[in-house]
Every structure is written in structure tokens, then in C-alpha cells.
Design a protein around this motif. Structure first.
Motif, PDB file in Angstrom:
ATOM      1  N   VAL A 181      55.504  32.182   2.201  1.00  0.00           N
ATOM      2  CA  VAL A 181      55.185  30.753   2.077  1.00  0.00           C
ATOM      3  C   VAL A 181      55.281  30.068   3.449  1.00  0.00           C
ATOM      4  O   VAL A 181      55.489  28.868   3.541  1.00  0.00           O
ATOM      5  CB  VAL A 181      56.090  30.039   1.038  1.00  0.00           C
ATOM      6  CG1 VAL A 181      55.753  30.508  -0.361  1.00  0.00           C
ATOM      7  CG2 VAL A 181      57.555  30.248   1.336  1.00  0.00           C
ATOM      8  N   LEU A 182      55.154  30.881   4.490  1.00  0.00           N
ATOM      9  CA  LEU A 182      55.098  30.394   5.878  1.00  0.00           C
ATOM     10  C   LEU A 182      56.375  29.679   6.305  1.00  0.00           C
ATOM     11  O   LEU A 182      56.335  28.817   7.184  1.00  0.00           O
ATOM     12  CB  LEU A 182      53.892  29.465   6.090  1.00  0.00           C
ATOM     13  CG  LEU A 182      52.537  29.991   5.626  1.00  0.00           C
ATOM     14  CD1 LEU A 182      51.457  28.956   5.875  1.00  0.00           C
ATOM     15  CD2 LEU A 182      52.177  31.287   6.292  1.00  0.00           C
ATOM     16  N   ASN A 183      57.492  30.025   5.683  1.00  0.00           N
ATOM     17  CA  ASN A 183      58.753  29.396   6.069  1.00  0.00           C
ATOM     18  C   ASN A 183      59.367  30.200   7.224  1.00  0.00           C
ATOM     19  O   ASN A 183      60.355  30.928   7.053  1.00  0.00           O
ATOM     20  CB  ASN A 183      59.707  29.332   4.860  1.00  0.00           C
ATOM     21  CG  ASN A 183      60.824  28.326   5.095  1.00  0.00           C
ATOM     22  OD1 ASN A 183      61.130  27.992   6.237  1.00  0.00           O
ATOM     23  ND2 ASN A 183      61.428  27.845   4.024  1.00  0.00           N
ATOM     24  N   TYR A 184      58.751  30.048   8.393  1.00  0.00           N
ATOM     25  CA  TYR A 184      59.171  30.836   9.558  1.00  0.00           C
ATOM     26  C   TYR A 184      60.601  30.520  10.004  1.00  0.00           C
ATOM     27  O   TYR A 184      61.347  31.446  10.343  1.00  0.00           O
ATOM     28  CB  TYR A 184      58.194  30.635  10.722  1.00  0.00           C
ATOM     29  CG  TYR A 184      56.794  31.114  10.410  1.00  0.00           C
ATOM     30  CD1 TYR A 184      56.542  32.458  10.210  1.00  0.00           C
ATOM     31  CD2 TYR A 184      55.732  30.227  10.295  1.00  0.00           C
ATOM     32  CE1 TYR A 184      55.261  32.909   9.904  1.00  0.00           C
ATOM     33  CE2 TYR A 184      54.453  30.661   9.993  1.00  0.00           C
ATOM     34  CZ  TYR A 184      54.226  32.001   9.801  1.00  0.00           C
ATOM     35  OH  TYR A 184      52.965  32.440   9.494  1.00  0.00           O
ATOM     36  N   LEU A 197      63.195  29.667   8.232  1.00  0.00           N
ATOM     37  CA  LEU A 197      64.132  30.321   7.308  1.00  0.00           C
ATOM     38  C   LEU A 197      64.135  31.838   7.547  1.00  0.00           C
ATOM     39  O   LEU A 197      65.204  32.456   7.619  1.00  0.00           O
ATOM     40  CB  LEU A 197      63.761  30.014   5.853  1.00  0.00           C
ATOM     41  CG  LEU A 197      64.631  30.673   4.772  1.00  0.00           C
ATOM     42  CD1 LEU A 197      66.093  30.274   4.919  1.00  0.00           C
ATOM     43  CD2 LEU A 197      64.125  30.321   3.377  1.00  0.00           C
ATOM     44  N   ALA A 234      60.211  34.795   2.218  1.00  0.00           N
ATOM     45  CA  ALA A 234      60.148  33.510   2.934  1.00  0.00           C
ATOM     46  C   ALA A 234      58.894  33.433   3.807  1.00  0.00           C
ATOM     47  O   ALA A 234      58.275  32.374   3.927  1.00  0.00           O
ATOM     48  CB  ALA A 234      61.397  33.330   3.789  1.00  0.00           C
ATOM     49  N   LEU A 235      58.518  34.536   4.397  1.00  0.00           N
ATOM     50  CA  LEU A 235      57.309  34.556   5.235  1.00  0.00           C
ATOM     51  C   LEU A 235      56.055  34.311   4.414  1.00  0.00           C
ATOM     52  O   LEU A 235      55.079  33.748   4.911  1.00  0.00           O
ATOM     53  CB  LEU A 235      57.193  35.899   5.965  1.00  0.00           C
ATOM     54  CG  LEU A 235      58.154  36.127   7.131  1.00  0.00           C
ATOM     55  CD1 LEU A 235      58.078  37.567   7.622  1.00  0.00           C
ATOM     56  CD2 LEU A 235      57.850  35.174   8.284  1.00  0.00           C
TER      57      LEU A 235
END
Lengths: 400, 303
Positions: B261-264, B266, B258-259
């Protein structure tokens, strides 16, 4: 990419390459060369962040002697999150002059105000690089690796086309991505843990063979991504895949131990396997290749003095010249720039006849891939989150 | 009188000073804990409720990240992580306890020292190299399969030895069992032998003595070993990647994904849930085993 490695996909390998560079620094190899170069640097030292591919064996003397600038190479990871974190949270904007990463990252880099447009008129070697006009010019898919919204932000440093590897002793000759999904090789197939490589190659296979309606494998809609992942999950449940690899060594190991016969991977892994006595072949699929390029960007820093900015441009220009191109081609196995072949052939003092022939062979090989075409890897697709979450669904799905 | 008053004042002053010193000493670890654990943890929990804004995040109160996690395929990864961690902990304990028991009760101290020293070897071998070694040993063409075939125990190579639940268990047990041996050995070595002898004198057979005396007194060590085994294997990310096969993931891997794709939000939501789950387990263990009481007993035996 060299035979160094670490984590996911190309990201993984590149991070690995970065680790290797860092390791060399720890062993005082890099710094020794850097300091030697720095000794001749009259103007100062440029800070060059690289993922391990753009390091010419630590030797920047030709650049330093010509420009008066030394180069301090710093290893960074290639994952988008890492790059953005280094430049923003890590204060990289104030530290680095140039970053050299796999291209296609312009959207996040530009939108976060991290890089500047390149004035190609300040790069004498730009016009000599026929690969740019042939493969990366505006209007062509390759432009997405160096440009954004009509402006050029990156200087192409290496180019390559990916397909898959196989062991002809086990499979005979293969010429289609269908081999990755062929029940004949059930349990003897490996994929890369990367939705922008394995996922996109699968999309290219499905589209070309009219097995799914996919408009553009390089930038799929959420529905198209779901179709690709559904297909992969179906194959996973059938027991088609042995493993999803995550590092360079792991992939090479899979081939050399003959744990798998068909593997979605990069060409340097085939070179590495051959060196270990395994007659692996890198396929020339009828569907085409996954094409990509690395790009060097100038980091945006309003405080940077004009002479340092000129130094950054000089470094980019140096990366487009013959010696650097030939050196990187020999070290990593990638096509760089057209001058590399001629330089290696004409400068026996720098490159042996065998090395010059190898540079020419690699360039011819990669050029033929680009002529065949395929799909350009998309590092930051429009629906990147869906790509990631769908890939997570594939990985979480039960096996046979 | 004045002298008495003076000495009283001195005593009061020294008491105050020692009280202040005690608080200062206590404040150092508390401050460390606050800055390096509680603050990041608080921020992580907070970010889990933020919303994405382009490439960044915006303060908000949304459950989107939690919905994405609990309503998506990653929930399976959490379930698997808990199950695998429990499985590894139980199996490793089943292996480590008899070893620790044997080392503490039936082996000369010099031999014990040597064996315990050998258990430190995994700590000096890089964990990636260690796991790659397992991949080689368990592969289709590896030594284990060759040996089995040479002994005519199998007709062909066993595919399930590698890239399977089995290989993940092997990798995790070999990684975390050494962490469990030491607290178990310490607890068992600390058992007062006179209590065991008294049990024998009173006519209890060896098994009953073990169940009624040795095992209960070693529970603090078991508790510590369980924590080491469970927490370590639950957060492991290298073993699943190298030995786990087709997309085998534990929580560490899916958070990293998740990190990427910068989905902090999540990643933060998943991390928060993991931390909460771990704290619940620790609290349950703490209440179940009444550790302070056991530790108190150990202290009483010593004095």
C-alpha cells in the motif's frame, strides 16, 4: 486468470501469471512468437506490459498483419506498489506504450501523471462493446474500473465476478457467504490473503444479512473496516479458518487434497480442481458477487510520436475485437467482449465448435453474475492504509 | 655508497607501492560495502522518519512510522519472528551438531563426503517446491497422517501437523539446518586430534574430553552456524506463507504487506528495527564468544 501463479490474492495470482509469462520468455517461447510477429511488423514494435492475462498465447499475428505493428509483451506484477514502481522508479513511462492490469487503479495512476485519458472515438470497437454500456458506463459502480473523475482512462479487457468454492460431497449445496463462517465447517474453511477480496466479501455478507452497519462494502470507513476485522478475528479465535492462502497453486491444492471444504477464491481455481478430478462447485451466493474488470491503459509519454500513439490505440481496439476476446476467454476463463462469442461461432478456422460453445458458456455465466450484482472490488479504497493495517491485525491475531 | 642509497630508495619505493596496493585492495571491499550495504541501509533508516505525502514520501523527522509499528499488531510479529528464529536455531543446532560431530570424528572420509554432498540437495531444489512438498506430506490426507492411522497410532488425522507452529518449525529447520552442518563440520574437522588424545592419556573420560576440549574448540563453528540459522529463519517469508496457516507472519511478510500500500516509511521503520536487532545480536555474539581469539587459536594450531 490462467493456471499459473504466485503471490498474494489476485495480486498474487497475477504476479504468478506474470512469472509464467516471464518463464515462457526464458524458455524462448514468447520471443520466438514475438520475433515472428516482429518480422511482419513494418512500423515497429509496441511495448505492452501485462500481468499474464492479456497474452493471447504469444500470437499477435492478426494484429501485426492488420496494423504493421509488432507487440513486445513484458510481464509485470499487479500489486499497486509494483505497478507504480515500474512506471516511475523503473522508467516505465519511457518504455511501455500500454499496460494491462486489474482496473480500479486510475486514482494513483492519474494523480501520478502516468496514464492518459482514452479518446473512445479512436476505438471503432468501443461502441460495439455492449458490456461497457451495460456494466461499466458512467454513473455505474463498474465505471470505477475504467474511469476517474468523469474521464475514461482504461479499456476493459476482461470482466469477472468472484464468490467462493465448495465441495458438495462434503457440504451439500451452498448459496451464501455464511458458509465461510458456519461452525459446521469449522477448520475446513480457507480465505484469500487479500483485504480487498476476502475483506470485502465479508463486508458484503455482514451488510446483506444485517449483521453490521456498512454503507458501502466497496469503500468502507475505518470504523466499518474495524467491524469487519473484529468479526473475522472472532471467527479466527473460534478456529473457523484452516489457512489463508496466497497463491493459485496453493488454493487449488487445498481443494484437491480436501484440506478445506469451503474456500474464498476465484473461479479458475474451481476449473483447475475439476481437471484434477475434484467435483468442486463455484457458489452463486444470494448476497451477490465481488465484481471486477481488467483494464488496458495508455502510458503517458509526451515524447511518443503520433504514429506510435495511433499504434497504441490500434492495440486497444484489437483487444476489444472478437478473435482476441475469444482467445482470452478460452485461455483464462473470463468474459471479455460481446464480439468474442459471435466470432468464435462464425470462424471455425480459428475456433472449433467445442471452443465456440465454451466461449459462449463462460460469457453467459459471467453475465448472469453481473446481473445478480453484489459489490465491485475496490483496488484502492479511500482508507487503503487502514485496510492494510486492519488486515495485519487480523493476521496477527491468535488462532484458537 | 650510491649503490646502497639506490637500493635503499628502491626498498622504500617498493614498500610504498606495496602499502598503496594494500590500501587499494582494502578499498575495493570497503567501497562495495559502502555502496551496496551502508548507503541503502542509511537511506532505509532515513526514510523511516519521513512522512507520507499522497502516494509518495516527504523528507521530515516524524516518529509516526515507528509509533505505528511499535504501537500496533506488527510488534507481535517482531516478537514472534525473534522467538521462532531462536527456536529454529536451537533445534537445528541440536540436530546438526551431533551429525557434524559424527561425520568428522567417526566416519571414513569417503562416507563423510557422500553425506555432505547429500546435504547440498536442498540447495538445488526450489524452496517453494520444497515447502509445498511439506504441505503435501503433513496435510490431513497426506502420507504422514495416513501412516499414523495405518499404524493405529491415531484415530483420525492430526490437524496440527500442518498450518501450525509445528509445520513452520519443520519447514524452517529443513531449510536452514543444511547451512549449519557445514561450518560445524569444518570446525570439528579442524580440531587437533592430538589434544583429544592428550586428554584421554591424562585420564579424562570421553564426555569430559568432549566438554573440555572438543566443544570449546568447535565454538567458532557453532557461532557461524547460529548466525546462519538465526538470520536465515528470521528473514524467511516463504515458509510462513505456505506452511503457517491463518495469517502466520514473520517480519519479511509484514514488511512486504506495508509496501503493497506504498507505506514506505512504515516498511523502512520496520526494516531499520530488524537490522538494528540483528546487529545487536551479532555484536552480543561477537563479544560473548570472542571470535577473534578462537580464530587466532585455530591459526596457531595450524602453524
Amino acid at each position: 486468470m490462467d493456471e499459473v501463479a504466485a503471490r498474494l490474492s489476485r495480486r498474487e495470482f497475477l504476479r504468478a501469471a506474470a512469472y509464467a509469462t516471464a518463464g515462457a520468455s526464458l524458455l524462448r517461447l514468447g520471443p520466438l512468437v514475438s520475433w515472428a510477429g516482429a518480422a511482419a511488423a513494418k512500423k515497429g514494435t509496441l511495448s505492452f506490459a501485462d500481468i499474464g492475462v492479456g497474452d493471447p498465447g504469444g500470437d499477435w499475428s492478426k494484429f501485426t498483419n492488420a496494423t504493421g505493428w509488432g507487440v513486445n509483451l513484458v510481464a509485470i506484477g499487479n500489486a499497486p506498489s509494483q505497478i507504480l514502481n515500474v512506471l516511475i522508479a523503473g522508467g516505465g513511462k519511457g518504455v511501455y506504450d500500454v499496460i494491462n492490469i486489474v482496473g480500479g487503479m486510475q486514482k494513483p495512476l492519474v494523480e501520478n501523471d502516468l496514464i492518459i485519458p482514452i479518446a473512445t472515438s479512436r476505438l471503432p470497437n468501443w461502441g460495439k462493446d455492449a458490456y461497457i454500456s451495460e456494466f461499466l458506463s458512467s454513473g455505474k459502480p463498474g465505471f470505477e474500473f475504467i474511469g476517474y473523475k468523469g474521464k475514461i482512462y482504461g479499456v476493459p479487457t476482461v470482466l469477472q465476478g468472484d464468490s467462493f468454492a465448495y465441495l458438495p460431497e462434503k457440504t451439500g449445496q451452498l448459496d451464501s457467504y455464511a458458509a465461510l463462517f458456519d461452525p459446521k465447517w469449522k477448520g475446513f474453511v480457507a480465505l484469500e490473503d487479500n483485504f480487498t477480496t476476502a475483506g470485502q466479501k465479508t463486508a458484503l455478507y455482514l451488510k446483506t444479512n444485517k449483521l453490521a452497519t456498512i454503507k458501502d462494502p466497496a469503500n468502507m470507513t475505518p470504523g466499518e473496516i474495524r467491524t469487519v476485522i473484529d468479526f473475522l478475528i472472532e471467527k479466527k479465535k473460534e478456529g473457523q479458518f484452516r489457512v489463508i492462502w496466497t497463491s493459485f497453486e496453493q488454493a487449488v491444492d487445498l481443494l484437491t487434497r480436501r484440506e478445506v471444504y469451503v474456500m474464498d477464491c476465484w473461479e479458475p481455481m474451481v476449473f483447475a480442481a475439476r481437471k484434477k478430478g475434484v467435483s468442486a462447485v463455484y457458489a452463486r451466493p444470494k448476497e451477490g458477487y465481488l465484481l471486477w474488470a481488467m483494464a488496458a491503459y495508455i502510458v503517458k509519454n509526451p515524447q511518443r510520436p503520433a504514429d506510435r500513439e495511433k499504434g497504441a490505440y490500434d492495440l486497444l481496439n484489437f483487444m476489444l475485437d472478437g478473435w482476441y476476446g475469444a482467445k482470452i476467454t478460452l485461455l483464462r476463463g473470463y468474459m471479455t467482449n460481446p464480439q468474442a462469442v459471435a466470432y468464435a461461432k462464425a470462424n471455425a478456422g480459428d475456433f472449433s465448435a467445442a471452443e465456440a460453445a465454451e466461449v459462449a458458456r463462460i460469457h453467459d455465466n459471467v453475465r448472469s453474475k453481473f446481473r445478480l450484482g453484489g459489490t465491485w472490488q475496490n483496488r484502492w479504497p479511500t482508507y487503503v492504509e487502514q485496510y492494510e493495517s486492519e488486515w495485519a491485525r487480523f493476521k496477527a491475531a491468535p488462532s484458537k | 655508497m650510491g649503490t646502497v642509497q639506490g637500493s635503499t630508495q628502491q626498498i622504500t619505493l617498493s614498500r610504498r607501492l606495496s602499502g598503496i596496493a594494500r590500501y587499494v585492495l582494502l578499498a575495493i571491499p570497503l567501497l562495495f560495502l559502502a555502496v551496496f550495504f551502508l548507503l541503502p541501509l542509511g537511506l532505509t533508516i532515513l526514510v523511516g522518519f519521513f512522512e507520507r505525502a499522497g502516494f509518495w514520501i516527504r523528507p521530515a523527522f516524524t516518529l509516526a512510522a515507528y509509533q505505528a509499528f511499535l504501537g500496533g499488531p506488527r510488534l507481535f510479529v517482531l516478537q514472534r519472528s525473534l522467538f521462532v528464529a531462536a527456536e529454529v536455531t536451537v533445534l537445528a543446532l541440536a540436530l546438526a551438531y551431533p551429525m557434524a560431530y559424527f561425520l568428522s570424528m567417526h566416519v571414513r572420509p569417503q562416507v563423510t563426503r557422500t553425506v555432505l554432498l547429500l546435504f547440498t540437495v536442498p540447495f538445488v531444489v526450489n524452496y517453494v517446491i520444497r515447502n509445498f512438498s511439506w504441505a503435501y506430506l503433513l496435510s490431513r490426507t497426506g502420507p504422514v497422517n495416513r501412516l499414523l492411522e495405518a499404524l493405529h497410532l491415531t484415530a483420525g488425522s492430526l490437524d496440527w501437523l500442518l498450518y501450525s507452529d509445528f509445520s513452520v518449525l519443520v519447514g524452517l529447520i529443513s531449510s536452514y539446518m543444511p547451512f549449519m552442518i557445514y561450518p560445524l563440520w569444518l570446525a570439528l574437522a579442524g580440531v587437533d586430534r592430538r589434544l583429544i588424545e592428550a586428554s584421554w592419556v591424562l585420564g579424562a573420560p570421553p564426555l569430559l574430553t568432549f566438554l573440555r576440549v572438543t566443544l570449546p574448540l568447535s565454538i567458532p563453528g557453532i557461532f557461524t552456524a547460529l548466525i546462519f540459522g538465526f538470520v536465515g529463519s528470521f528473514g524467511e517469508s516463504a515458509v510462513p506463507i505456505i506452511l503457517g496457516g491463518v495469517g502466520y507472519q514473520l517480519m519479511g511478510n509484514t514488511i512486504t504487506s506495508a509496501l503493497d500500500v506504498l507505506n514506505y516509511p512504515l516498511a523502512a521503520a520496520m526494516s531499520s528495527i530488524v537490522v538494528v536487532v540483528m546487529l545487536l545480536f551479532l555484536a552480543a555474539w561477537y563479544l560473548l564468544f570472542d571470535v577473534p581469539a578462537f580464530l587466532g587459536k585455530i591459526v596457531r594450531w595450524r602453524v
